[in-house]
Scaffold this motif. Structure first.
Motif: not given
Length: 149
Positions: A39-44, A77-87
């Motif tokens: 479902g993620s692909a359709g939502y994105t 082992g320390r940090e995972l940073v994710l970013e994103g954008r949409h309308r």
């Protein structure tokens, strides 16, 4: 807009009875699986996400993408940073792993986001105001905990 300039939304925390390396493996596997479901692909596509497909190095590393997110930092082992954008939003999800005692790791998930305009405000009400975002992050952290312990 840089991640640090995005407004703080919330933070969720769990303590995992495992060392940071095991939690890291559980985190990167769980994050990618959670956001790469059918479902993620359709939502994105629906909301117009900048990143809609999985690409880049695996396991997740700087430059990897998956539906809705791009990895901007990955320190095992320390940090995972994710970013994103949409309308309707520009957002970041920051996972931090900290020592919490012998064989224990504190895992936190901090959300930062901006929701510009009327449409952004409505989207914020739907995503954040209903509690859906918080429930999803708590479920994700629980999955990481179970996978890692």
């Amino acid at each position: 807009m840089g991640i640090t300039s995005l407004p703080y939304v919330d933070e969720h925390v769990t303590v995992v009875v495992a060392d940071a390396d095991d939690v890291w493996r559980g985190l990167v596997e769980s994050v990618e699986r959670s956001f790469s479901r059918l479902g993620s692909a359709g939502y994105t596509r629906l909301v117009g996400c900048a990143d809609r497909t999985a690409s880049g190095p695996r396991p997740l590393a700087e430059g990897s993408t998956f539906p809705g997110f791009r990895v901007v930092a990955a320190v095992p082992g320390r940090e995972l940073v994710l970013e994103g954008r949409h309308r309707f939003s520009t957002y970041a999800l920051i996972f931090r792993l900290d020592h919490a005692g012998p064989g224990r790791t504190r895992l936190s998930a901090e959300t930062r986001a901006v929701f510009p305009g009327l449409a952004g405000g409505l989207y914020r009400r739907l995503a954040i105001g209903t509690g859906g975002h918080a429930a999803g992050l708590r479920r994700l952290l629980s999955t990481v905990r179970h996978r890692s312990e």
